[in-house]
Design a protein around this motif. Sequence first.
Motif, PDB file in Angstrom:
ATOM      1  N   ASP A 107       0.797  -1.231   0.000  1.00 43.69           N
ATOM      2  CA  ASP A 107       0.000   0.000   0.000  1.00 43.69           C
ATOM      3  C   ASP A 107       0.833   1.286   0.000  1.00 43.69           C
ATOM      4  N   HIS A 108       2.118   1.175  -0.192  1.00 45.36           N
ATOM      5  CA  HIS A 108       2.917   2.407  -0.247  1.00 45.36           C
ATOM      6  C   HIS A 108       2.893   3.044  -1.643  1.00 45.36           C
ATOM      7  N   GLY A 109       2.269   2.311  -2.611  1.00 44.04           N
ATOM      8  CA  GLY A 109       2.047   2.930  -3.916  1.00 44.04           C
ATOM      9  C   GLY A 109       2.886   2.385  -5.054  1.00 44.04           C
ATOM     10  N   LYS A 110       3.347   1.130  -4.930  1.00 44.88           N
ATOM     11  CA  LYS A 110       4.194   0.549  -5.987  1.00 44.88           C
ATOM     12  C   LYS A 110       3.441   0.488  -7.323  1.00 44.88           C
ATOM     13  N   THR A 111       2.211  -0.061  -7.268  1.00 44.27           N
ATOM     14  CA  THR A 111       1.434  -0.240  -8.487  1.00 44.27           C
ATOM     15  C   THR A 111       1.071   1.104  -9.099  1.00 44.27           C
ATOM     16  N   LYS A 112       0.656   2.006  -8.225  1.00 45.64           N
ATOM     17  CA  LYS A 112       0.266   3.339  -8.686  1.00 45.64           C
ATOM     18  C   LYS A 112       1.462   4.044  -9.340  1.00 45.64           C
ATOM     19  N   ASN A 204       7.021   8.504  -1.617  1.00 43.58           N
ATOM     20  CA  ASN A 204       5.726   8.671  -2.287  1.00 43.58           C
ATOM     21  C   ASN A 204       4.673   9.329  -1.391  1.00 43.58           C
ATOM     22  N   LYS A 205       3.601   9.732  -2.004  1.00 41.99           N
ATOM     23  CA  LYS A 205       2.418  10.312  -1.330  1.00 41.99           C
ATOM     24  C   LYS A 205       2.724  11.661  -0.684  1.00 41.99           C
ATOM     25  N   ASP A 207       1.744  14.331  -1.623  1.00 47.25           N
ATOM     26  CA  ASP A 207       0.570  15.212  -1.730  1.00 47.25           C
ATOM     27  C   ASP A 207      -0.280  15.168  -0.465  1.00 47.25           C
ATOM     28  N   SER A 240       4.709  11.992  -6.048  1.00 46.08           N
ATOM     29  CA  SER A 240       3.326  11.655  -5.774  1.00 46.08           C
ATOM     30  C   SER A 240       2.820  10.881  -6.984  1.00 46.08           C
ATOM     31  N   ALA A 241       2.636   9.590  -6.778  1.00 47.13           N
ATOM     32  CA  ALA A 241       2.152   8.758  -7.882  1.00 47.13           C
ATOM     33  C   ALA A 241       0.743   9.192  -8.257  1.00 47.13           C
ATOM     34  N   LYS A 242      -0.007   9.634  -7.262  1.00 51.01           N
ATOM     35  CA  LYS A 242      -1.390  10.021  -7.496  1.00 51.01           C
ATOM     36  C   LYS A 242      -1.467  11.286  -8.352  1.00 51.01           C
TER      37      LYS A 242
HETATM   38  P1  GDP Z   1       1.081  -1.148  -3.505  1.00 52.05           P
HETATM   39  O1  GDP Z   1       0.455  -2.150  -2.578  1.00 52.05           O
HETATM   40  O2  GDP Z   1       2.420  -0.693  -2.990  1.00 52.05           O
HETATM   41  O3  GDP Z   1       1.142  -1.575  -4.947  1.00 52.05           O
HETATM   42  O4  GDP Z   1       0.181   0.178  -3.403  1.00 52.05           O
HETATM   43  P2  GDP Z   1      -0.885   0.776  -4.447  1.00 52.05           P
HETATM   44  O5  GDP Z   1      -0.220   1.301  -5.640  1.00 52.05           O
HETATM   45  O6  GDP Z   1      -1.953  -0.237  -4.637  1.00 52.05           O
HETATM   46  O7  GDP Z   1      -1.417   1.992  -3.598  1.00 52.05           O
HETATM   47  C1  GDP Z   1      -2.033   1.844  -2.342  1.00 52.05           C
HETATM   48  C2  GDP Z   1      -2.986   2.966  -2.079  1.00 52.05           C
HETATM   49  O8  GDP Z   1      -2.272   4.203  -1.957  1.00 52.05           O
HETATM   50  C3  GDP Z   1      -4.000   3.170  -3.207  1.00 52.05           C
HETATM   51  O9  GDP Z   1      -5.226   3.494  -2.630  1.00 52.05           O
HETATM   52  C4  GDP Z   1      -3.435   4.332  -3.972  1.00 52.05           C
HETATM   53  O10 GDP Z   1      -4.424   5.082  -4.632  1.00 52.05           O
HETATM   54  C5  GDP Z   1      -2.770   5.146  -2.872  1.00 52.05           C
HETATM   55  N1  GDP Z   1      -1.662   5.957  -3.378  1.00 52.05           N
HETATM   56  C6  GDP Z   1      -0.621   5.538  -4.120  1.00 52.05           C
HETATM   57  N2  GDP Z   1       0.199   6.552  -4.393  1.00 52.05           N
HETATM   58  C7  GDP Z   1      -0.334   7.661  -3.830  1.00 52.05           C
HETATM   59  C8  GDP Z   1       0.075   9.034  -3.762  1.00 52.05           C
HETATM   60  O11 GDP Z   1       1.081   9.471  -4.315  1.00 52.05           O
HETATM   61  N3  GDP Z   1      -0.722   9.869  -3.036  1.00 52.05           N
HETATM   62  C9  GDP Z   1      -1.851   9.447  -2.413  1.00 52.05           C
HETATM   63  N4  GDP Z   1      -2.556  10.335  -1.728  1.00 52.05           N
HETATM   64  N5  GDP Z   1      -2.254   8.166  -2.463  1.00 52.05           N
HETATM   65  C10 GDP Z   1      -1.512   7.272  -3.165  1.00 52.05           C
END
Ligand code: GDP
Length: 592
Positions: A107-112, A204-205, A207, A240-242
Amino acid sequence: MAKSNPGQSSPSKGERKVELPATMTVKQLAETLGISGVEVIKQLMQNGVMAGINQTIDYDTAAIIASDMGFEVREKAEAEAEVIVREEDEKQLKPRPPVVTVMGHIDHGKTKLLDAIRQTNVVASEAGGITQHIGAYQVETHGRKITFLDTPGHEAFTAMRARGAKVTDVAVLVVAADDGVMPQTLEAIDHAKAAGVPIVVALNKIDKPNVNLDRVKQQLAEAGLVVEEWGGNTVCVPVSAKMKKGITDLLESILVVAEMLELKANPDCPASGVVIEAGLDKTKGPMATVLVERGTLNPGDPVVVGDTWGKVKAMFNDVGKRVKKAGPATPVKILGLNAAPQAGDTFVVTATDREARATAERRQLERQQKIVRPVRPVKLDDVYAQIKAGQAKELNLILKTDVQGSIEPIKNSLERLEFGEVKVKIIHSGSGNITEGDVLLALASKGVIIGFHTTPTVGAQRLAEAEGVDIRLYDIIYDLVEDVERAMKGLKEPEYAEVTEGRAEVRAVFAAGKKEKAAGLMVTEGRLRRDSLVKVIRKGQVVHQSKITSLRRFKDDVKEVAAGMECGLVVDGFSAFEPGDIIEVFRREKVG
Ligand code: GDP
């Protein structure tokens, strides 16, 4: 050279050097060394390998036997396609794009982040194509390409490595700025380090409100990654991946780190590389995404992939476009194989279809013969043999404990051990169960897993058994350190004998606490001691073995109870007593 003799020279007096191929039968090894097959089989047995005269063994195993017999051993370069392509002329090497894996805590945003990178920087000439998931994609920044493997996570990375596929050049460690360094962040760091792959941190994140970047940088420093602005050499990029912010900075940083690695490959030779993904398409048949590591792959090339083969019919890139060639670090999906290979398999283009087919058939045969590879995963007991054969300079250990507090003292005692040039290296430590990730890391790094007051998960246990990874469990630090020390010095594990201290008979069963049951006993022989080990025996069969939790007479806890007396007993993890059960208490004593 005679086919039956894989070595180049038999030893004569004064000349005890021998070259051995990657695989050979026991018989061939015996002939090469000039000794009897029986002697070789005996030596193999002493090294824990049961192999028949016609069974195939690998180089590592043969090398141990040969060096035990006093030979100086070298691996013989095989005159096969896969080896030839590795001998490259320095002058033909050209810079190639880096291959990147994204890692980090869930959930740290790898996929995003992988999505954001892909959307913002598709290779210019390919814009307009439809994004396909093929297991990897390429982006371009400042006219330079970067290849991303799009199965994120250190488990996938190490699983590939465990299969011998070392494709990643740079790891991007995603750390969510609002969450900071978490257990899987630490795991990812250790996995990347064990592979010797440099790390670029993507913070990441950013924002999100109230994120404290300095706090995360502090945590990273504690984990051994000191960021550049603090005088360290870890490149750290806020993103910020988002919001798709900081992506270009991140890509530039990856290129800078890759620059230091001077990544090069020869594009002008028959292609070879690794399978990243593979499967069967209902209409198109076997498909595989391969990453070309060297050379250039073209439609029409005959190719051996793992133990299958084919002729490349068509190649597609990550936006679904047909391509005519794929050079180093380029991922392409290929059609035309006879069967689906496995991720992590290597591929190599051969001169003719016949050669591709013959190589694939030979590999199938070797697989059917179940090549004995006992020393590829390290066993603690094999360590000495490897040290002796000059194959191990470091004993890689993965240390898991029940609580964080146990790690440091154990680490300190182990890292102090050395024997000759060989040292202990703890490549990963952490608290909690032993996981599949730990087993893969052990396999990829030829390490042994040490558990202290912890156990493997069911999945990890299964994987370890299937792959032959050694998991050692301990309850006492002294035993743990002593075992590792003995392995390094080539001493056999101490043998223990059980010494029976006393017997008792279950007369009654009653509740003790909420779930547990206690047994009311009559001690019939010897004595029961509170800190003894215990067996519960029913009709001559041991139904449970563990330790005593509580030993009481009347209402008092007692240290021991002698024959002829009654007492109450609670046994760790066991409540199913039946009147008539025999309780036997014993201790373990080292012998020899
Ligand atoms: P993974 O488990 O590392 O692959 O994480 P995901 O890519 O699935 O992201 C986990 C959650 O964090 C999702 O709800 C994303 O939308 C959110 N997220 C990812 N990157 C960001 C970011 O840069 N900013 C914010 N606010 N949320 C993010």
